[in-house]
Design a protein around this motif. Sequence first.
Motif, PDB file in Angstrom:
ATOM      1  N   SER A   1      38.494 102.449  36.212  1.00 18.80           N
ATOM      2  CA  SER A   1      38.411 100.989  36.291  1.00 18.80           C
ATOM      3  C   SER A   1      36.964 100.528  36.225  1.00 18.80           C
ATOM      4  N   ARG A   2      36.094 101.147  37.018  1.00 18.37           N
ATOM      5  CA  ARG A   2      34.670 100.775  37.023  1.00 18.37           C
ATOM      6  C   ARG A   2      34.051 100.991  35.633  1.00 18.37           C
ATOM      7  N   ALA A   3      34.400 102.100  34.998  1.00 19.05           N
ATOM      8  CA  ALA A   3      33.833 102.416  33.687  1.00 19.05           C
ATOM      9  C   ALA A   3      34.224 101.385  32.635  1.00 19.05           C
ATOM     10  N   GLU A   4      35.379 100.738  32.827  1.00 18.92           N
ATOM     11  CA  GLU A   4      35.863  99.747  31.864  1.00 18.92           C
ATOM     12  C   GLU A   4      35.612  98.308  32.315  1.00 18.92           C
ATOM     13  N   GLY A   5      34.820  98.158  33.387  1.00 21.01           N
ATOM     14  CA  GLY A   5      34.474  96.823  33.852  1.00 21.01           C
ATOM     15  C   GLY A   5      35.584  96.103  34.588  1.00 21.01           C
ATOM     16  N   LEU A   6      36.526  96.855  35.120  1.00 18.66           N
ATOM     17  CA  LEU A   6      37.633  96.285  35.879  1.00 18.66           C
ATOM     18  C   LEU A   6      37.373  96.441  37.373  1.00 18.66           C
ATOM     19  N   THR A   7      38.074  95.654  38.172  1.00 16.41           N
ATOM     20  CA  THR A   7      37.943  95.739  39.623  1.00 16.41           C
ATOM     21  C   THR A   7      38.816  96.870  40.140  1.00 16.41           C
ATOM     22  N   PRO A   8      38.245  97.879  40.822  1.00 15.03           N
ATOM     23  CA  PRO A   8      39.049  98.991  41.327  1.00 15.03           C
ATOM     24  C   PRO A   8      40.220  98.505  42.170  1.00 15.03           C
ATOM     25  N   TYR A   9      41.360  99.138  41.962  1.00 16.93           N
ATOM     26  CA  TYR A   9      42.598  98.711  42.624  1.00 16.93           C
ATOM     27  C   TYR A   9      42.701  99.233  44.054  1.00 16.93           C
ATOM     28  N   TYR A  10      42.014 100.341  44.352  1.00 21.60           N
ATOM     29  CA  TYR A  10      42.169 100.965  45.667  1.00 21.60           C
ATOM     30  C   TYR A  10      40.931 100.760  46.529  1.00 21.60           C
ATOM     31  N   ASN A  11      41.184 100.422  47.788  1.00 22.51           N
ATOM     32  CA  ASN A  11      40.116 100.244  48.762  1.00 22.51           C
ATOM     33  C   ASN A  11      39.762 101.610  49.352  1.00 22.51           C
TER      34      ASN A  11
ATOM     35  N   GLN B   1      44.316 102.043  50.422  1.00 22.12           N
ATOM     36  CA  GLN B   1      45.353 101.027  50.234  1.00 22.12           C
ATOM     37  C   GLN B   1      45.080 100.138  49.018  1.00 22.12           C
ATOM     38  N   PRO B   2      46.150  99.654  48.380  1.00 25.13           N
ATOM     39  CA  PRO B   2      45.998  98.776  47.216  1.00 25.13           C
ATOM     40  C   PRO B   2      45.323  97.454  47.556  1.00 25.13           C
ATOM     41  N   VAL B   3      44.611  96.937  46.582  1.00 27.55           N
ATOM     42  CA  VAL B   3      44.073  95.580  46.634  1.00 27.55           C
ATOM     43  C   VAL B   3      44.824  94.798  45.561  1.00 27.55           C
ATOM     44  N   PRO B   4      45.921  94.121  45.927  1.00 24.86           N
ATOM     45  CA  PRO B   4      46.821  93.540  44.926  1.00 24.86           C
ATOM     46  C   PRO B   4      46.160  92.583  43.943  1.00 24.86           C
ATOM     47  N   SER B   5      45.064  91.947  44.337  1.00 30.98           N
ATOM     48  CA  SER B   5      44.412  91.004  43.430  1.00 30.98           C
ATOM     49  C   SER B   5      43.536  91.693  42.384  1.00 30.98           C
ATOM     50  N   ALA B   6      43.306  93.015  42.532  1.00 30.87           N
ATOM     51  CA  ALA B   6      42.437  93.742  41.604  1.00 30.87           C
ATOM     52  C   ALA B   6      43.150  93.956  40.272  1.00 30.87           C
TER      53      ALA B   6
ATOM     54  N   TRP C   1      52.861 111.505  40.120  1.00 38.27           N
ATOM     55  CA  TRP C   1      52.770 110.777  41.383  1.00 38.27           C
ATOM     56  C   TRP C   1      53.131 109.302  41.168  1.00 38.27           C
ATOM     57  N   THR C   2      53.757 108.716  42.175  1.00 38.87           N
ATOM     58  CA  THR C   2      53.901 107.262  42.236  1.00 38.87           C
ATOM     59  C   THR C   2      53.260 106.761  43.523  1.00 38.87           C
ATOM     60  N   GLU C   3      53.212 105.468  43.669  1.00 35.67           N
ATOM     61  CA  GLU C   3      52.582 104.858  44.836  1.00 35.67           C
ATOM     62  C   GLU C   3      53.435 104.981  46.098  1.00 35.67           C
ATOM     63  N   ASP C   4      54.747 105.083  45.939  1.00 37.18           N
ATOM     64  CA  ASP C   4      55.665 104.889  47.049  1.00 37.18           C
ATOM     65  C   ASP C   4      55.746 106.032  48.051  1.00 37.18           C
TER      66      ASP C   4
ATOM     67  N   ALA D   1      53.832 100.321  48.389  1.00 36.97           N
ATOM     68  CA  ALA D   1      54.157 101.261  49.449  1.00 36.97           C
ATOM     69  C   ALA D   1      53.329 100.998  50.701  1.00 36.97           C
ATOM     70  N   ALA D   2      53.982 101.071  51.838  1.00 35.56           N
ATOM     71  CA  ALA D   2      53.303 100.871  53.113  1.00 35.56           C
ATOM     72  C   ALA D   2      52.533 102.124  53.499  1.00 35.56           C
ATOM     73  N   SER D   3      51.452 101.935  54.198  1.00 30.86           N
ATOM     74  CA  SER D   3      50.686 103.070  54.693  1.00 30.86           C
ATOM     75  C   SER D   3      51.379 103.661  55.905  1.00 30.86           C
ATOM     76  N   THR D   4      51.520 104.964  55.906  1.00 31.12           N
ATOM     77  CA  THR D   4      52.104 105.632  57.063  1.00 31.12           C
ATOM     78  C   THR D   4      51.080 106.519  57.747  1.00 31.12           C
TER      79      THR D   4
END
Length: 202
Positions: free
Chosen positions: A32-42, A49-54, A122-125, A140-143
Motif C-alpha cells: 500500500s505504501r509503495a503505491e501511495g495508498l493508506t495502509p489498511y492495518y494499524n 486491526q483494520p482501519v476501515p477508512s483506509a 488466509w482471510t480476515e475472519d 473480524a473482531a480481535s480476540t
Amino acid sequence: LQLSNPSQWQDPKRPVERVRWLEAKEYLNERSRAEGLTPYYNEKTPDWQPVPSANGYRLPTEAEWEYAARAGIDGPYDFGSADKLRQYAWVGENSNQQTHAAGEKRPNRWGLFDMYGNVSEWTEDVYSATGSSSTADPIAASTGGDAKRVVKGGNFKSTADLARATFRTGQQTGNTDACFSSDVGFRAVRTVTPEELAALRK
C-alpha cells in the motif's frame, strides 16, 4: 518492495506459501505504501486491526473470498463438476506435491486464477467451528493472542472435496510460535472508491 520470502520454492512466479497471518498483513501494508495508498492495518494494535477508512490492500473477508470463488454460481465449483478440477487448479492429484506458477490453469468465470488450488489463502475472519461467516461480510473482531483465522481454498495437497468454494478451516496464525502451515498463502484485495468504480465501468 523488499520483504523476505518464506516460501519453500523461491520462484517469483509461484505464490508465496508458509506465510504467517501477520506477515501477510505486513506485506499488504508495505505494498500500500509503495503505491501511495493508506495502509489498511494499524501496526500499533496487537492483531494489526483494520482501519476501515483506509484505501490500502488487505486480506479478504471469508464472505468476499467465497463470493469471488463462486463467481455467481451456487455450487461447490463455478465450473461445474469435480471431474473438471484439474483444468482449473493444482491439487494433490496433479501438482506433484508442489506449487506452480500462478495463472497456469483456467480462471473462474470472473477471470480469477487459482481460487481452487495451488495454495490455500488466509482471510480476515476469526474462525468459529460452529458456523461460517460467508453469509455476511463482517470485519473480524480481535480476540487477542493467536486465535485461529479462516483459511479458504484448496492447495497443492488437497483432494477435490477440500478444494470446494464452500470448504473452510481454521488455522493458528503462527504469530506466537514457529508452527505454521506449509500450504497457506494469501490474496491481496482492496475496496475501490466510488470514483474508481465509475472509471472501471466505463
